[in-house]
Scaffold this motif. Structure first.
Motif, PDB file in Angstrom:
ATOM      1  N   PRO A 104       0.863   1.355   3.941  1.00 36.36           N
ATOM      2  CA  PRO A 104      -0.397   0.719   3.535  1.00 36.36           C
ATOM      3  C   PRO A 104      -0.642  -0.631   4.194  1.00 36.36           C
ATOM      4  O   PRO A 104      -1.796  -0.993   4.432  1.00 36.36           O
ATOM      5  CB  PRO A 104      -0.236   0.587   2.017  1.00 36.36           C
ATOM      6  CG  PRO A 104       0.793   1.595   1.631  1.00 36.36           C
ATOM      7  CD  PRO A 104       1.737   1.681   2.784  1.00 36.36           C
ATOM      8  N   GLN A 105       0.401  -1.386   4.491  1.00 32.84           N
ATOM      9  CA  GLN A 105       0.202  -2.711   5.052  1.00 32.84           C
ATOM     10  C   GLN A 105      -0.292  -2.667   6.495  1.00 32.84           C
ATOM     11  O   GLN A 105      -0.680  -3.707   7.041  1.00 32.84           O
ATOM     12  CB  GLN A 105       1.491  -3.537   4.981  1.00 32.84           C
ATOM     13  CG  GLN A 105       2.651  -2.973   5.768  1.00 32.84           C
ATOM     14  CD  GLN A 105       3.489  -2.016   4.940  1.00 32.84           C
ATOM     15  OE1 GLN A 105       3.000  -1.452   3.967  1.00 32.84           O
ATOM     16  NE2 GLN A 105       4.733  -1.847   5.316  1.00 32.84           N
ATOM     17  N   ALA A 106      -0.297  -1.472   7.130  1.00 33.60           N
ATOM     18  CA  ALA A 106      -0.749  -1.364   8.518  1.00 33.60           C
ATOM     19  C   ALA A 106      -2.102  -0.688   8.654  1.00 33.60           C
ATOM     20  O   ALA A 106      -2.603  -0.556   9.769  1.00 33.60           O
ATOM     21  CB  ALA A 106       0.285  -0.585   9.349  1.00 33.60           C
ATOM     22  N   ARG A 107      -2.713  -0.278   7.551  1.00 34.71           N
ATOM     23  CA  ARG A 107      -3.920   0.534   7.681  1.00 34.71           C
ATOM     24  C   ARG A 107      -5.127  -0.289   8.120  1.00 34.71           C
ATOM     25  O   ARG A 107      -6.010   0.238   8.810  1.00 34.71           O
ATOM     26  CB  ARG A 107      -4.217   1.242   6.362  1.00 34.71           C
ATOM     27  CG  ARG A 107      -4.447   0.344   5.170  1.00 34.71           C
ATOM     28  CD  ARG A 107      -4.679   1.160   3.920  1.00 34.71           C
ATOM     29  NE  ARG A 107      -4.887   0.317   2.747  1.00 34.71           N
ATOM     30  CZ  ARG A 107      -5.140   0.792   1.536  1.00 34.71           C
ATOM     31  NH1 ARG A 107      -5.208   2.102   1.353  1.00 34.71           N
ATOM     32  NH2 ARG A 107      -5.325  -0.013   0.516  1.00 34.71           N
ATOM     33  N   ILE A 108      -5.200  -1.557   7.762  1.00 34.25           N
ATOM     34  CA  ILE A 108      -6.352  -2.364   8.173  1.00 34.25           C
ATOM     35  C   ILE A 108      -6.342  -2.568   9.682  1.00 34.25           C
ATOM     36  O   ILE A 108      -7.338  -2.313  10.373  1.00 34.25           O
ATOM     37  CB  ILE A 108      -6.350  -3.709   7.427  1.00 34.25           C
ATOM     38  CG1 ILE A 108      -6.453  -3.491   5.919  1.00 34.25           C
ATOM     39  CG2 ILE A 108      -7.491  -4.586   7.913  1.00 34.25           C
ATOM     40  CD1 ILE A 108      -6.382  -4.767   5.107  1.00 34.25           C
ATOM     41  N   SER A 109      -5.223  -3.018  10.217  1.00 29.71           N
ATOM     42  CA  SER A 109      -5.144  -3.277  11.657  1.00 29.71           C
ATOM     43  C   SER A 109      -5.249  -1.990  12.461  1.00 29.71           C
ATOM     44  O   SER A 109      -5.903  -1.956  13.519  1.00 29.71           O
ATOM     45  CB  SER A 109      -3.831  -3.995  11.984  1.00 29.71           C
ATOM     46  OG  SER A 109      -2.716  -3.240  11.534  1.00 29.71           O
ATOM     47  N   ALA A 110      -4.636  -0.902  11.992  1.00 26.37           N
ATOM     48  CA  ALA A 110      -4.700   0.358  12.738  1.00 26.37           C
ATOM     49  C   ALA A 110      -6.118   0.922  12.753  1.00 26.37           C
ATOM     50  O   ALA A 110      -6.584   1.431  13.781  1.00 26.37           O
ATOM     51  CB  ALA A 110      -3.732   1.372  12.122  1.00 26.37           C
ATOM     52  N   THR A 111      -6.815   0.839  11.640  1.00 25.85           N
ATOM     53  CA  THR A 111      -8.192   1.338  11.595  1.00 25.85           C
ATOM     54  C   THR A 111      -9.091   0.540  12.519  1.00 25.85           C
ATOM     55  O   THR A 111      -9.933   1.107  13.231  1.00 25.85           O
ATOM     56  CB  THR A 111      -8.718   1.279  10.153  1.00 25.85           C
ATOM     57  OG1 THR A 111      -7.828   1.998   9.293  1.00 25.85           O
ATOM     58  CG2 THR A 111     -10.087   1.910  10.060  1.00 25.85           C
ATOM     59  N   ILE A 112      -8.923  -0.776  12.547  1.00 27.07           N
ATOM     60  CA  ILE A 112      -9.727  -1.605  13.453  1.00 27.07           C
ATOM     61  C   ILE A 112      -9.405  -1.284  14.901  1.00 27.07           C
ATOM     62  O   ILE A 112     -10.302  -1.182  15.754  1.00 27.07           O
ATOM     63  CB  ILE A 112      -9.488  -3.091  13.142  1.00 27.07           C
ATOM     64  CG1 ILE A 112     -10.033  -3.450  11.762  1.00 27.07           C
ATOM     65  CG2 ILE A 112     -10.127  -3.985  14.206  1.00 27.07           C
ATOM     66  CD1 ILE A 112      -9.723  -4.865  11.327  1.00 27.07           C
ATOM     67  N   LEU A 113      -8.123  -1.098  15.211  1.00 33.34           N
ATOM     68  CA  LEU A 113      -7.721  -0.842  16.593  1.00 33.34           C
ATOM     69  C   LEU A 113      -8.316   0.455  17.122  1.00 33.34           C
ATOM     70  O   LEU A 113      -8.593   0.576  18.317  1.00 33.34           O
ATOM     71  CB  LEU A 113      -6.197  -0.803  16.688  1.00 33.34           C
ATOM     72  CG  LEU A 113      -5.589  -0.691  18.086  1.00 33.34           C
ATOM     73  CD1 LEU A 113      -6.078  -1.824  18.975  1.00 33.34           C
ATOM     74  CD2 LEU A 113      -4.077  -0.689  18.018  1.00 33.34           C
TER      75      LEU A 113
END
Length: 611
Positions: free
Chosen positions: A305-314
């Motif tokens: 969950p802690q990586a979903r914001i950055s991965a979605t933006i990327l």
């Protein structure tokens, strides 16, 4: 004597007992408080810092991150709108794709900043002569590179805010903001001027579908050049004469039967209009891109969950993915959609729909056949949870559904094609005889004479075998180690990355599917390699406009990202090993830090001091 001794000892004993009683009934010292007296904390001076509770800090930081993402989204939208006149200026006026889009949307030239701000064009003239095609191409590459930098800044902000304990409302607000901005970007690329260099595949998809709907022939049994009078054939000829060269159409893989079925409604709704065909495929790309961004968010919500914001933006804000998924729509974005949906179903313990989606992906792109064993491993794991009787019935149902899907996909195209055509298509996919834009093409076109053994190896047919062997080794490792959905996603991304790097045929849009899987795997090494290869794909788009096209461009587009990735892994691993050998401090001392005041022995207790 004994009596005297006893009389001498009793006073001492009495004095000791009296001293104990006296100590117990002594009045309290000045300033001391009794246990029964309520404690009153002294008032804190107004100038001292009062730490805030986490409940007060989280909303403030989340709101600030939201404003930063909105600001970066606004800057990216300005850059994407600035691409409009550049995309229209990199090709000739008779470009079939550009003419079709401008004929459908004649208001697009009103958004050209080159016309609205001529002073800005004159200001840029010493650096970029926008009246010349080469200057336009260079400025286009600069704006895309600058947009990449802004996306990486947004990824950094997303990674920082994810480390905070965000509430559901804050996470939902960030998700909605990312998706809404992605929708704005998608609409911007939907109406952007078309470039045939990027849009040629849409002409191919439309022609394959028109062979079925208009000419009523089997698209796998008839050459595309058999109908030179078709309205889409002009665009294909221009693509063969343009930046991609004559090998552009020869090197592109023919789509599978499921993709032809999906292209038929687009052609039927277009009604003999090239512009409507381009718009229909672009709408499919826009919908698939938005759903892919949502799926990456949902899948990582369970994996990491802690990586979903950055991965979605990327993925969602990536300028190259937006350009190749929407503006020059390629079916790889739909392949990513089906694979991500399959992962979601496997996550939700619904393996049968996930397996069907993977089969549909194979029926669109035959190279995805290498992913079937990994997902079949998940099927066998789910089957072990059932009882013996139910397990047999479940396997019969899976075999029946799979057979129905394959038969229905190939049945309309089987006549005149048959098993011979299917084997030919397998051979063309796994034993490619053409080297285009790849490392193999760069080695073949080296100006030096190579040894005979190396010359034999770099032949496209033999090089393909080498690439398949490498991908097969990764596949076997995955079958041995992958016992969960997350590991299947990880090894699937590595298999596709290996094919992207090693296959003799390379096109920039091949990076879309490996990038999506690498982001879902939450593996830093896979994400780093996919991100570097995305930058290489952007450079490949730039090299296409060279006249003649640089045949050894893979040294920069593939070889350089691999080299940078290897050095980054080397230095990061060396740093981790060096840190692991450092002496570990105690937990309390590590918290205070190395510059904190050393601790001293505490003072002895008061009774000890009285002794």
């Amino acid at each position: 004597m004994h009596l005297v001794e006893n009389m001498q000892q009793r006073p001492g004993r009495d004095r000791g007992s009296d001293s104990i009683r006296a100590r117990g009934t002594q009045p309290a010292l000045p300033g001391a408080t009794m246990p029964t007296v309520p404690m009153v904390a002294p008032a804190r001076p107004a100038g001292l810092y009062e730490p805030r509770s986490p409940a007060k800090k989280r909303p403030h930081y989340g709101r600030r991150a939201l404003l930063q993402l909105l600001s970066l989204g606004l800057l990216l939208e300005v850059l994407f709108l600035a691409l409009y006149p550049l995309l229209a200026g990199v090709t000739a006026r008779n470009d079939a794709a550009k003419q079709a889009v401008l004929g459908l949307f004649p208001w697009i030239p009103r958004l050209y900043w080159t016309t609205a701000f001529p002073a800005l064009v004159q200001l840029l003239a010493p650096l970029f002569n926008l009246a010349n095609v080469s200057g336009t191409i260079k400025f286009l590459l600069l704006l895309l590179a600058l947009s990449f930098v802004l996306v990486l800044i947004a990824v950094r902000i997303g990674g920082r805010v994810a480390r905070e304990r965000l509430s559901r409302v804050q996470a939902r607000a960030l998700f909605c903001t990312i998706i809404i901005i992605t929708l704005v970007f998608g609409v911007t690329y939907l109406f952007a001027p078309a470039v045939l260099t990027f849009s040629q595949d849409m002409f191919l998809y439309g022609l394959y579908a028109r062979l079925v709907t208009v000419y009523h022939v089997n698209p796998y049994g008839v050459a595309l050049s058999a109908f030179p009078h078709d309205l889409l054939h002009q665009g294909i000829l221009q693509g063969m004469q343009g930046a991609q060269g004559a090998q552009g159409v020869q090197g592109s893989r023919s789509p599978g039967p499921v993709w032809i079925d999906l292209s038929i409604p687009v052609v039927l709704l277009a009604r003999e209009s090239v512009a409507n065909i381009i718009l229909g495929f672009r709408l499919i790309g826009l919908a698939a891109h938005l759903v892919n961004a949502m799926l990456i968010w949902v899948i990582l919500g369970k994996f990491r969950p802690q990586a979903r914001i950055s991965a979605t933006i990327l993925y969602a804000w990536n300028p190259l993915v937006l350009l190749l998924s929407i503006n020059g729509m390629h079916m790889d974005v739909v392949l990513a959609l089906f694979i991500l949906l399959a992962i979601l179903f496997f996550q939700r313990n619904s393996p049968t729909p996930g397996w069907v989606l993977v089969l549909l992906t194979v029926l669109m792109n035959i190279l995805c056949l290498l992913l079937l064993p990994l997902f079949f491993r998940l099927l066998t794991k789910e089957a072990r949870k059932l009882r013996a009787g139910r397990r047999a019935l479940w396997w019969l149902a899976v075999v029946f559904v799979s057979s129905v899907v394959v038969v229905l996909a190939y049945a309309p195209y089987w006549q005149g094609w048959g098993m011979t055509g299917l084997l030919t298509s397998l051979r063309q996919a796994f034993l490619q005889d053409t080297a285009i834009n790849s490392l193999d093409a760069a080695l073949v076109n080296l100006p030096v004479k190579l040894p005979d053994a190396l010359t034999w190896l770099i032949a496209p047919q033999h090089w393909t075998i080498f690439a398949i062997v490498i991908a097969g080794c990764l596949l076997l490792a995955g079958l041995w180690l992958a016992d969960s959905v997350k590991f299947v996603v990880l090894f699937s991304s590595w298999v596709l990355l290996a094919l992207l790097v090693l296959l003799p045929t390379y096109w920039p849009w091949y990076v879309i599917l490996p990038l999506g899987l690498a982001l879902c795997s939450a593996s830093r090494r896979a994400i780093l390699l996919a991100q570097l290869l995305t930058l290489g794909a952007l450079a490949s788009c730039y090299f296409w406009f060279w006249q003649p096209v640089w045949s050894s461009q893979a040294l920069v587009t593939v070889g350089l990202p691999l080299l940078v990735w290897g050095w980054i892994l080397f230095f990061s691993s060396t740093w981790e090993i060096a840190r692991a050998r450092e002496p570990q401090l105690p937990a309390d001392q590590a918290k205070r830090g190395s510059l904190s005041r050393p601790s001293f022995p505490s003072r002895p207790s008061w009774p000890g001091r009285r002794r």
